[in-house]
Design a protein around this motif. Structure first.
Motif, PDB file in Angstrom:
ATOM      1  N   ILE A 213       1.046  -1.213   0.029  1.00  0.00           N
ATOM      2  CA  ILE A 213       0.043   0.011   0.113  1.00  0.00           C
ATOM      3  C   ILE A 213       0.763   1.315   0.077  1.00  0.00           C
ATOM      4  O   ILE A 213       0.694   2.214  -0.681  1.00  0.00           O
ATOM      5  CB  ILE A 213      -0.905  -0.033   1.366  1.00  0.00           C
ATOM      6  CG1 ILE A 213      -2.052  -1.016   1.046  1.00  0.00           C
ATOM      7  CG2 ILE A 213      -1.587   1.391   1.396  1.00  0.00           C
ATOM      8  CD1 ILE A 213      -2.714  -1.478   2.331  1.00  0.00           C
ATOM      9  N   VAL A 214       1.990   1.308   0.793  1.00  0.00           N
ATOM     10  CA  VAL A 214       2.831   2.435   0.868  1.00  0.00           C
ATOM     11  C   VAL A 214       3.413   2.619  -0.610  1.00  0.00           C
ATOM     12  O   VAL A 214       3.533   3.649  -1.018  1.00  0.00           O
ATOM     13  CB  VAL A 214       3.859   2.102   1.788  1.00  0.00           C
ATOM     14  CG1 VAL A 214       5.139   3.096   1.833  1.00  0.00           C
ATOM     15  CG2 VAL A 214       3.327   2.138   3.327  1.00  0.00           C
ATOM     16  N   GLN A 215       3.502   1.412  -1.401  1.00  0.00           N
ATOM     17  CA  GLN A 215       4.067   1.570  -2.697  1.00  0.00           C
ATOM     18  C   GLN A 215       2.951   2.165  -3.491  1.00  0.00           C
ATOM     19  O   GLN A 215       3.268   2.355  -4.901  1.00  0.00           O
ATOM     20  CB  GLN A 215       4.669   0.216  -3.326  1.00  0.00           C
ATOM     21  CG  GLN A 215       5.946  -0.205  -2.581  1.00  0.00           C
ATOM     22  CD  GLN A 215       6.547  -1.702  -3.049  1.00  0.00           C
ATOM     23  OE1 GLN A 215       6.139  -2.013  -3.769  1.00  0.00           O
ATOM     24  NE2 GLN A 215       6.992  -2.335  -2.052  1.00  0.00           N
ATOM     25  N   GLY A 216       1.845   2.178  -3.353  1.00  0.00           N
ATOM     26  CA  GLY A 216       0.689   2.506  -4.265  1.00  0.00           C
ATOM     27  C   GLY A 216       0.108   1.323  -4.775  1.00  0.00           C
ATOM     28  O   GLY A 216      -0.298   1.578  -6.049  1.00  0.00           O
ATOM     29  N   LYS A 217       0.142   0.074  -4.385  1.00  0.00           N
ATOM     30  CA  LYS A 217      -0.485  -1.169  -4.937  1.00  0.00           C
ATOM     31  C   LYS A 217      -1.524  -1.607  -4.262  1.00  0.00           C
ATOM     32  O   LYS A 217      -1.789  -2.713  -4.113  1.00  0.00           O
ATOM     33  CB  LYS A 217       0.729  -2.134  -5.124  1.00  0.00           C
ATOM     34  CG  LYS A 217       1.947  -1.673  -6.104  1.00  0.00           C
ATOM     35  CD  LYS A 217       2.951  -2.499  -5.812  1.00  0.00           C
ATOM     36  CE  LYS A 217       4.304  -2.089  -6.607  1.00  0.00           C
ATOM     37  NZ  LYS A 217       5.498  -2.786  -6.266  1.00  0.00           N
ATOM     38  N   THR A 218      -2.603  -0.646  -3.832  1.00  0.00           N
ATOM     39  CA  THR A 218      -3.592  -1.029  -3.002  1.00  0.00           C
ATOM     40  C   THR A 218      -4.554  -1.860  -3.707  1.00  0.00           C
ATOM     41  O   THR A 218      -5.171  -2.910  -3.172  1.00  0.00           O
ATOM     42  CB  THR A 218      -4.469   0.475  -2.551  1.00  0.00           C
ATOM     43  OG1 THR A 218      -3.350   1.141  -1.925  1.00  0.00           O
ATOM     44  CG2 THR A 218      -5.512  -0.038  -1.495  1.00  0.00           C
ATOM     45  N   GLU A 219      -4.484  -1.834  -5.069  1.00  0.00           N
ATOM     46  CA  GLU A 219      -5.674  -2.700  -5.696  1.00  0.00           C
ATOM     47  C   GLU A 219      -5.400  -4.039  -5.771  1.00  0.00           C
ATOM     48  O   GLU A 219      -6.325  -4.862  -5.695  1.00  0.00           O
ATOM     49  CB  GLU A 219      -5.881  -2.148  -7.238  1.00  0.00           C
ATOM     50  CG  GLU A 219      -4.450  -2.727  -8.058  1.00  0.00           C
ATOM     51  CD  GLU A 219      -3.303  -1.727  -7.866  1.00  0.00           C
ATOM     52  OE1 GLU A 219      -2.119  -1.954  -8.455  1.00  0.00           O
ATOM     53  OE2 GLU A 219      -3.329  -0.566  -7.237  1.00  0.00           O
ATOM     54  N   THR A 220      -4.319  -4.664  -5.479  1.00  0.00           N
ATOM     55  CA  THR A 220      -3.965  -6.129  -5.352  1.00  0.00           C
ATOM     56  C   THR A 220      -4.271  -6.738  -4.166  1.00  0.00           C
ATOM     57  O   THR A 220      -4.646  -7.896  -3.881  1.00  0.00           O
ATOM     58  CB  THR A 220      -2.615  -6.209  -5.465  1.00  0.00           C
ATOM     59  OG1 THR A 220      -2.114  -5.657  -6.738  1.00  0.00           O
ATOM     60  CG2 THR A 220      -2.204  -7.717  -5.712  1.00  0.00           C
TER      61      THR A 220
ATOM     62  N   ARG B 242       8.667  -5.728  -4.743  1.00  0.00           N
ATOM     63  CA  ARG B 242       8.819  -5.350  -6.253  1.00  0.00           C
ATOM     64  C   ARG B 242       9.263  -6.550  -6.915  1.00  0.00           C
ATOM     65  O   ARG B 242       9.918  -6.349  -7.820  1.00  0.00           O
ATOM     66  CB  ARG B 242       9.794  -4.249  -6.357  1.00  0.00           C
ATOM     67  CG  ARG B 242       9.287  -3.066  -5.598  1.00  0.00           C
ATOM     68  CD  ARG B 242      10.439  -1.999  -5.805  1.00  0.00           C
ATOM     69  NE  ARG B 242       9.699  -0.472  -5.284  1.00  0.00           N
ATOM     70  CZ  ARG B 242       9.758  -0.077  -3.866  1.00  0.00           C
ATOM     71  NH1 ARG B 242      10.211  -1.128  -3.071  1.00  0.00           N
ATOM     72  NH2 ARG B 242       9.324   0.923  -3.870  1.00  0.00           N
ATOM     73  N   GLY B 243       8.909  -7.552  -6.427  1.00  0.00           N
ATOM     74  CA  GLY B 243       9.130  -9.080  -7.136  1.00  0.00           C
ATOM     75  C   GLY B 243       8.650  -9.189  -8.550  1.00  0.00           C
ATOM     76  O   GLY B 243       7.298  -8.956  -8.713  1.00  0.00           O
ATOM     77  N   LYS B 244       9.295 -10.002  -9.376  1.00  0.00           N
ATOM     78  CA  LYS B 244       8.649 -10.584 -10.660  1.00  0.00           C
ATOM     79  C   LYS B 244       8.667 -11.976 -10.573  1.00  0.00           C
ATOM     80  O   LYS B 244       9.011 -12.533 -11.767  1.00  0.00           O
ATOM     81  CB  LYS B 244       9.319  -9.731 -11.673  1.00  0.00           C
ATOM     82  CG  LYS B 244       9.230  -8.347 -11.644  1.00  0.00           C
ATOM     83  CD  LYS B 244       9.661  -7.535 -13.055  1.00  0.00           C
ATOM     84  CE  LYS B 244       9.252  -6.310 -13.067  1.00  0.00           C
ATOM     85  NZ  LYS B 244      10.226  -5.317 -12.394  1.00  0.00           N
ATOM     86  N   GLY B 245       8.664 -12.531  -9.447  1.00  0.00           N
ATOM     87  CA  GLY B 245       8.690 -14.031  -9.583  1.00  0.00           C
ATOM     88  C   GLY B 245       7.263 -14.815  -9.997  1.00  0.00           C
ATOM     89  O   GLY B 245       6.333 -14.092 -10.049  1.00  0.00           O
ATOM     90  N   ASN B 246       7.302 -16.005 -10.260  1.00  0.00           N
ATOM     91  CA  ASN B 246       6.126 -16.704 -10.579  1.00  0.00           C
ATOM     92  C   ASN B 246       5.618 -17.681  -9.488  1.00  0.00           C
ATOM     93  O   ASN B 246       6.382 -18.440  -9.146  1.00  0.00           O
ATOM     94  CB  ASN B 246       6.312 -17.350 -11.897  1.00  0.00           C
ATOM     95  CG  ASN B 246       6.593 -16.451 -13.117  1.00  0.00           C
ATOM     96  OD1 ASN B 246       5.748 -15.488 -13.521  1.00  0.00           O
ATOM     97  ND2 ASN B 246       7.736 -16.519 -13.717  1.00  0.00           N
ATOM     98  N   LEU B 247       4.499 -17.685  -9.250  1.00  0.00           N
ATOM     99  CA  LEU B 247       4.029 -18.643  -8.042  1.00  0.00           C
ATOM    100  C   LEU B 247       2.758 -19.223  -8.873  1.00  0.00           C
ATOM    101  O   LEU B 247       1.716 -18.597  -9.271  1.00  0.00           O
ATOM    102  CB  LEU B 247       3.699 -17.894  -6.814  1.00  0.00           C
ATOM    103  CG  LEU B 247       2.807 -18.638  -5.921  1.00  0.00           C
ATOM    104  CD1 LEU B 247       3.666 -19.987  -5.332  1.00  0.00           C
ATOM    105  CD2 LEU B 247       2.484 -17.850  -4.782  1.00  0.00           C
TER     106      LEU B 247
END
Lengths: 427, 256
Positions: A213-220, B242-247
């Motif tokens: 959320i702090v990064q602005g990714k609240t929608e996930t 900030r990961g781009k891994g696959n689960l």
């Protein structure tokens, strides 16, 4: 006689403004201390001299006999465990490390069952911390996470956070926000501005969600995370980002729940994330008054903070393998020295079963649950009451404790040095 | 060359025996090796009945067979192993196959913690269960297993493949909490269930053919994929890192 500015040897706050009234070599009154500290200063239930287990009872022995017994027992062991150390001063802890190296034993302190996971996390991602004075003077937001200072560190709130005015906060109660995160509504939660109640075991998920959320990714983020609504998480994140200076204090509610050091790592990474927006710090609410000191002493002498195995003559460290609970539960030691701690009151039953099977020497002023498991107990002076010594406050500030009474008890350092000298002679 | 090390029966003791000398290549020069029981250094033949059949010029031609009731006390067997084979006819203690770069270790029983820690190559087969930190890194380390393969036919404990950066780990049973935590490379496959997989992952692939309990909220759902005859739900993350891994999971359940 009133002794001013005495240092309380109870919790990691190491309050150094205590006034102790002494009459006839007895403490009769204590001012400024909390209930926990007052009780420790006034406690008079101490052993009079060393005792040796004798069948179903005990017999009194001299200090020389007790120290000789301890030295011989530890010298003959293949894997002696030297545990405790958080209830004594740094000078005694130094002797303990030398002793562990000489007899090639394992030395561990109580942080392996409290804030050891905090140290493991710090080893992974660092420690953005600060002293208590900085928080008192600057922090306009304080978060207590898995910690209940009203019960465990009663003066933390009045000296440094909720009720403590600071240089940049003229009215702390009005200007400083307090958030409490816990699995139940504690006394501390009752005086908080925001209480976040998490389902047990959900700390890691909530911390991860806050980072996102702090990064602005609240929608996930799902609508609720471990019992906390997304709306409340957003509100907390905004409170944090809007603060001029935030401080997180976490307790064993975070270090000793599912995930352990990963919880702390996640909390530190949240603080790092928040530090992209404002100034934020994080620190541990250390329990025993000198457990931090034990970590310091061990680290400067061996490179490692706790759980150090000298079996091979060099220091090896691997919590989970070289820590007291694991060694006792696996029956991997054949003698134990307990100093300034009461494992029998805190360790799992399996550990105590092994403690009952091996020779145990305890150095402690008071009879306690571990007394029932030891072969010899050697009473000593209490640091901060009838012995002086150095202790480290929870924020890493060393404080010299004062003596308020004069007694004939030797200090931990004196007893350990005599033991160590005998061992040196034998080696 | 086949070296058989049968642990000698002795008084019941649980004090661990550190035996990093038990590596195939060391036996090319004979059996005059030492192990440590606690703080006591012992000759190999004080702990084991040692027998050697045949001879060899290179580690690849050496097989070491460990047997006895107390093999669970042996730590660091196969540390820095670079070739040959070790067979354990029972359980094995902690740190088996630490830093190994080649060869094969086969364990017929269970393995204790840190099996294959920081390994870079070779193969480990465990027919039983493994305890915590299988194929992981060391305390404070940034990388766990970097290469090779570990296959576990039983269950795995917590922190399976923590900080894995390469290689493949396959567990046929369930795994514990935090499987693949801090993953930044490699492949982890759990045939059963596990808790909170791939926490804080950066890159790499984690497959859970059972249910991911306590699924973390910081993975973004990307639909479904077909994988070896299974329909799996594909997530990417860990977005908190900030990961781009696959689960990939068969099923999942949030702690909501």
């Amino acid at each position: 006689m009133i002794v001013k500015d005495a240092v309380c040897p109870f919790c990691g706050c190491l309050c150094d403004d205590i006034e102790v009234e002494v009459e006839g070599n007895r403490v009769v009154a204590v001012a400024n201390a909390c209930e926990l500290g007052t009780t420790k200063f006034m406690c008079e239930e101490r052993l009079k001299g060393p005792i040796l287990r004798d069948g179903d009872g005990w017999k009194e022995i001299t200090y020389d006999e007790a120290i000789r017994y301890a030295a011989d027992t530890l010298l003959s062991a293949e894997r002696p465990l030297l545990y405790g150390w958080s209830g004594t001063h740094g000078e005694a802890q130094c002797v303990g490390v030398h002793m562990a190296e000489l007899i090639r034993g394992v030395i561990d302190n109580t942080s392996s069952v409290c804030h050891g996971p905090s140290i493991l996390a710090i080893q992974e991602v660092g420690h953005p911390g600060c002293t208590l004075g900085v928080v008192k003077n600057r922090a306009d937001l304080v978060i207590y996470w898995g910690s209940n200072p009203i019960d465990a560190h009663p003066r933390h709130l009045s000296r440094y956070t909720r009720y403590a005015d600071g240089f940049f906060l003229e009215n702390a109660f009005r200007d400083r926000k307090v958030i409490v995160v816990d699995i139940r509504r504690t006394q501390t939660a009752n005086i908080a501005d925001e209480f976040v109640q998490i389902k047990p075991g959900g700390d890691y998920a909530v911390l991860s969600a806050l980072r996102a959320i702090v990064q602005g990714k609240t929608e996930t983020i799902p609508r609720t995370v471990a019992g906390v609504t997304r709306e409340q998480l957003v509100r907390v994140a905004n409170l944090c980002k809007g603060a001029k200076f935030g401080a997180v204090y976490f307790g064993v509610g975070l270090t000793m729940t599912r995930g352990k050091y990963k919880n702390i790592r996640n909390a530190i990474e949240l603080v790092s994330e928040l530090s992209r927006h404002t100034k934020f710090t994080i620190s541990a609410m250390r329990g025993h008054y000198n457990v931090y000191g034990s970590n310091e002493v061990n680290t400067w002498m061996t490179g490692y903070p706790f759980g150090i195995d000298f079996s091979r003559g060099i220091a090896f460290y691997n919590p989970g393998e070289t820590t007291a609970v694991d060694i006792l539960a696996r029956k991997e030691c054949d003698a134990a020295l307990i100093v300034g701690s009461d494992p029998a009151a805190h360790f799992p039953r399996r550990c105590l079963e092994h403690l009952a099977d091996i020779p145990v020497i305890q150095i402690d002023p008071y009879p306690n649950a571990t007394t029932a498991f030891c072969n010899v107990q050697i009473p000593v002076a209490v640091t901060g009451i009838d012995a002086v010594g150095t202790a480290y406050r929870m924020d890493g500030v060393p404080i010299r404790t004062r003596r308020v009474l004069s007694t004939d008890y030797p200090s931990d350092e004196e007893v350990l040095l005599r033991m160590y000298t005998l061992m040196q002679g034998a080696r | 060359m086949k070296v058989t090390l049968a642990m000698k029966p002795g008084p019941r003791s649980f004090i661990p025996i550190e035996a990093e000398s038990i590596v195939p290549k060391n036996f090319l020069a004979g059996t005059d090796l030492a192990v440590w029981r606690g703080n006591r250094e012992l000759r190999l033949d004080e702990v084991f009945s040692v027998s050697v059949e045949g001879d060899a010029d290179r580690p690849e031609d050496v097989e070491v067979v460990l047997s006895g009731d107390d093999t669970f006390r042996l730590k660091r067997v196969g540390e820095y192993m670079d070739g040959g084979k070790i067979t354990v006819l029972g359980d094995i203690g902690m740190h088996c196959g630490n830093f190994m770069s080649g060869g094969t270790i086969e364990i017929h029983g269970n393995a204790d913690g840190w099996l294959g820690r920081e390994m870079t190559g070779g193969t480990i087969l465990c027919r039983g269960d493994v305890a915590d930190y299988c194929a992981s890194g060391y305390r404070g380390g940034r990388k766990g297993m970097k290469g090779g393969s570990v296959e576990v036919f039983g269950r795995a404990g917590d922190f399976l493949a923590e900080s894995i950066a390469g290689g493949t780990v396959t567990v046929h049973g369930d795994a514990g909490d935090m499987a693949g935590a801090e993953m930044h490379g490699g492949t982890l496959i759990v045939h059963g269930d596990c808790r909170r997989p791939a926490a804080n992952m950066k890159t790499g692939s984690c497959y859970v053919y059972g249910t991911a309990q306590g699924m973390l909220p910081t993975f973004a759902k990307n639909g479904t994929v077909q994988h070896e005859g299974r329909t799996l739900i594909h997530f990417t993350g860990d977005i908190a890192n900030r990961g781009k891994g696959n689960l990939f999971v068969k099923g999942y359940k949030y702690l909501d």
